[in-house]
Design a protein around this motif. Sequence first.
Motif, PDB file in Angstrom:
ATOM      1  N   VAL A  91      52.168 -29.965 -16.774  1.00 13.96           N
ATOM      2  CA  VAL A  91      53.421 -29.220 -16.902  1.00 13.96           C
ATOM      3  C   VAL A  91      53.186 -27.949 -17.723  1.00 13.96           C
ATOM      4  O   VAL A  91      53.659 -26.866 -17.361  1.00 13.96           O
ATOM      5  N   TYR A  92      52.424 -28.070 -18.808  1.00 16.84           N
ATOM      6  CA  TYR A  92      52.127 -26.893 -19.640  1.00 16.84           C
ATOM      7  C   TYR A  92      51.277 -25.881 -18.873  1.00 16.84           C
ATOM      8  O   TYR A  92      51.525 -24.675 -18.927  1.00 16.84           O
ATOM      9  N   ILE A  93      50.284 -26.362 -18.157  1.00 17.48           N
ATOM     10  CA  ILE A  93      49.412 -25.470 -17.379  1.00 17.48           C
ATOM     11  C   ILE A  93      50.226 -24.744 -16.306  1.00 17.48           C
ATOM     12  O   ILE A  93      50.111 -23.528 -16.130  1.00 17.48           O
ATOM     13  N   GLY A  94      51.069 -25.482 -15.590  1.00 22.15           N
ATOM     14  CA  GLY A  94      51.918 -24.873 -14.573  1.00 22.15           C
ATOM     15  C   GLY A  94      52.864 -23.851 -15.157  1.00 22.15           C
ATOM     16  O   GLY A  94      53.113 -22.800 -14.561  1.00 22.15           O
ATOM     17  N   ASN A  95      53.386 -24.122 -16.330  1.00 22.27           N
ATOM     18  CA  ASN A  95      54.299 -23.197 -16.980  1.00 22.27           C
ATOM     19  C   ASN A  95      53.608 -21.884 -17.323  1.00 22.27           C
ATOM     20  O   ASN A  95      54.186 -20.814 -17.149  1.00 22.27           O
ATOM     21  N   ILE A  96      52.385 -21.954 -17.787  1.00 17.76           N
ATOM     22  CA  ILE A  96      51.630 -20.735 -18.111  1.00 17.76           C
ATOM     23  C   ILE A  96      51.476 -19.867 -16.868  1.00 17.76           C
ATOM     24  O   ILE A  96      51.745 -18.670 -16.888  1.00 17.76           O
ATOM     25  N   PHE A  97      51.065 -20.469 -15.758  1.00 17.10           N
ATOM     26  CA  PHE A  97      50.891 -19.714 -14.518  1.00 17.10           C
ATOM     27  C   PHE A  97      52.230 -19.264 -13.949  1.00 17.10           C
ATOM     28  O   PHE A  97      52.346 -18.160 -13.431  1.00 17.10           O
ATOM     29  N   GLY A  98      53.251 -20.114 -14.060  1.00 15.51           N
ATOM     30  CA  GLY A  98      54.569 -19.760 -13.528  1.00 15.51           C
ATOM     31  C   GLY A  98      55.179 -18.576 -14.237  1.00 15.51           C
ATOM     32  O   GLY A  98      55.777 -17.708 -13.605  1.00 15.51           O
ATOM     33  N   ASN A  99      55.025 -18.524 -15.542  1.00 12.82           N
ATOM     34  CA  ASN A  99      55.580 -17.395 -16.291  1.00 12.82           C
ATOM     35  C   ASN A  99      54.838 -16.101 -16.011  1.00 12.82           C
ATOM     36  O   ASN A  99      55.400 -15.027 -16.097  1.00 12.82           O
ATOM     37  N   ARG A 100      53.583 -16.187 -15.675  1.00  4.48           N
ATOM     38  CA  ARG A 100      52.796 -14.984 -15.397  1.00  4.48           C
ATOM     39  C   ARG A 100      52.954 -14.503 -13.959  1.00  4.48           C
ATOM     40  O   ARG A 100      52.970 -13.318 -13.699  1.00  4.48           O
ATOM     41  N   TYR A 101      53.007 -15.437 -13.016  1.00  7.06           N
ATOM     42  CA  TYR A 101      52.944 -15.066 -11.607  1.00  7.06           C
ATOM     43  C   TYR A 101      54.207 -15.362 -10.819  1.00  7.06           C
ATOM     44  O   TYR A 101      54.280 -15.088  -9.639  1.00  7.06           O
ATOM     45  N   LYS A 102      55.196 -15.956 -11.439  1.00 12.30           N
ATOM     46  CA  LYS A 102      56.520 -16.206 -10.895  1.00 12.30           C
ATOM     47  C   LYS A 102      56.517 -16.752  -9.474  1.00 12.30           C
ATOM     48  O   LYS A 102      56.025 -17.834  -9.218  1.00 12.30           O
ATOM     49  N   SER A 103      57.083 -16.016  -8.515  1.00 17.33           N
ATOM     50  CA  SER A 103      57.271 -16.550  -7.166  1.00 17.33           C
ATOM     51  C   SER A 103      55.952 -16.808  -6.443  1.00 17.33           C
ATOM     52  O   SER A 103      55.870 -17.703  -5.611  1.00 17.33           O
ATOM     53  N   LYS A 104      54.919 -16.041  -6.753  1.00 20.06           N
ATOM     54  CA  LYS A 104      53.619 -16.285  -6.118  1.00 20.06           C
ATOM     55  C   LYS A 104      53.074 -17.653  -6.525  1.00 20.06           C
ATOM     56  O   LYS A 104      52.510 -18.379  -5.707  1.00 20.06           O
ATOM     57  N   ALA A 105      53.254 -17.997  -7.778  1.00 19.55           N
ATOM     58  CA  ALA A 105      52.790 -19.296  -8.259  1.00 19.55           C
ATOM     59  C   ALA A 105      53.616 -20.422  -7.636  1.00 19.55           C
ATOM     60  O   ALA A 105      53.078 -21.467  -7.269  1.00 19.55           O
ATOM     61  N   GLU A 106      54.925 -20.223  -7.497  1.00 24.48           N
ATOM     62  CA  GLU A 106      55.771 -21.236  -6.886  1.00 24.48           C
ATOM     63  C   GLU A 106      55.421 -21.412  -5.408  1.00 24.48           C
ATOM     64  O   GLU A 106      55.368 -22.528  -4.900  1.00 24.48           O
ATOM     65  N   PHE A 107      55.162 -20.308  -4.716  1.00 18.68           N
ATOM     66  CA  PHE A 107      54.742 -20.383  -3.318  1.00 18.68           C
ATOM     67  C   PHE A 107      53.424 -21.145  -3.214  1.00 18.68           C
ATOM     68  O   PHE A 107      53.275 -22.042  -2.377  1.00 18.68           O
ATOM     69  N   ALA A 108      52.468 -20.803  -4.071  1.00 12.52           N
ATOM     70  CA  ALA A 108      51.166 -21.489  -4.062  1.00 12.52           C
ATOM     71  C   ALA A 108      51.340 -22.970  -4.369  1.00 12.52           C
ATOM     72  O   ALA A 108      50.701 -23.830  -3.738  1.00 12.52           O
ATOM     73  N   GLY A 109      52.204 -23.292  -5.329  1.00 15.86           N
ATOM     74  CA  GLY A 109      52.455 -24.692  -5.660  1.00 15.86           C
ATOM     75  C   GLY A 109      53.034 -25.459  -4.486  1.00 15.86           C
ATOM     76  O   GLY A 109      52.623 -26.585  -4.196  1.00 15.86           O
ATOM     77  N   GLY A 110      53.987 -24.858  -3.794  1.00 14.49           N
ATOM     78  CA  GLY A 110      54.563 -25.491  -2.611  1.00 14.49           C
ATOM     79  C   GLY A 110      53.531 -25.685  -1.519  1.00 14.49           C
ATOM     80  O   GLY A 110      53.469 -26.738  -0.872  1.00 14.49           O
ATOM     81  N   PHE A 111      52.708 -24.678  -1.318  1.00  9.60           N
ATOM     82  CA  PHE A 111      51.639 -24.776  -0.322  1.00  9.60           C
ATOM     83  C   PHE A 111      50.661 -25.895  -0.685  1.00  9.60           C
ATOM     84  O   PHE A 111      50.234 -26.673   0.183  1.00  9.60           O
ATOM     85  N   ILE A 112      50.322 -25.998  -1.966  1.00 10.16           N
ATOM     86  CA  ILE A 112      49.397 -27.044  -2.420  1.00 10.16           C
ATOM     87  C   ILE A 112      49.993 -28.430  -2.178  1.00 10.16           C
ATOM     88  O   ILE A 112      49.293 -29.342  -1.722  1.00 10.16           O
ATOM     89  N   LEU A 113      51.280 -28.604  -2.463  1.00 10.49           N
ATOM     90  CA  LEU A 113      51.910 -29.908  -2.220  1.00 10.49           C
ATOM     91  C   LEU A 113      51.897 -30.273  -0.743  1.00 10.49           C
ATOM     92  O   LEU A 113      51.596 -31.408  -0.373  1.00 10.49           O
ATOM     93  N   ILE A 114      52.212 -29.311   0.108  1.00  9.55           N
ATOM     94  CA  ILE A 114      52.174 -29.571   1.550  1.00  9.55           C
ATOM     95  C   ILE A 114      50.749 -29.888   1.990  1.00  9.55           C
ATOM     96  O   ILE A 114      50.512 -30.817   2.769  1.00  9.55           O
ATOM     97  N   ALA A 115      49.779 -29.141   1.486  1.00  8.70           N
ATOM     98  CA  ALA A 115      48.373 -29.387   1.821  1.00  8.70           C
ATOM     99  C   ALA A 115      47.925 -30.769   1.349  1.00  8.70           C
ATOM    100  O   ALA A 115      47.184 -31.463   2.059  1.00  8.70           O
ATOM    101  N   MET A 116      48.381 -31.180   0.172  1.00  8.95           N
ATOM    102  CA  MET A 116      48.040 -32.519  -0.319  1.00  8.95           C
ATOM    103  C   MET A 116      48.615 -33.589   0.604  1.00  8.95           C
ATOM    104  O   MET A 116      47.942 -34.572   0.931  1.00  8.95           O
TER     105      MET A 116
END
Length: 172
Positions: free
Chosen positions: A136-161
């Motif tokens: 959660v802390y790691i995701g927060n660091i990336f989310g605050n820096r990269y905003k929607s790009k990080a959320e898009f990547a996270g969604g893509f990763i979940l679908i890929a998993m």
Amino acid sequence: MDAFAVSICKGLSVCSIRPKHAGMTALWFGGFQALMPLAGYFLGVSFADFVSDVDHWIAFILLGIIGGNMIKESLGKEECCSVNPDFSFRTMLPMAVATSIDALAIGVSFAFLKVNIWSAVAVIGVTTALFSGAGVYIGNIFGNRYKSKAEFAGGFILIAMGLKILLEHTVL
């Protein structure tokens, strides 16, 4: 590792991280990762066949829905992140189940091995809780820096998993 990846994605949606966010995630994921093998251990072999026949579909569908929703939100109006992040039962339960459903079948195998089930589930639960809280802390660091790009990547990763889990069980 699945719970760790989903925890990172959960951290993407939190504006201001607080220990309770990491704690809630750690409890949900660590708890379910411990509960599922314990349940599998006690349910035994007859239920294992059913679980192993559908566990990959359950994980695929749940991760696909969660990942698709993240991608949809990332393509919408640009927001910093959620001021009131959702750690409700309705949100956390599907993620906890999706990341731990395969552990139910693993628990059945524990029944046939000479495994101390209590120490096994304790190690599984504590390890998953620690990784999930950190995620959660790691995701927060990336989310605050990269905003929607990080959320898009996270969604893509979940679908890929979810797709990876499905393909591992259907192709092999």
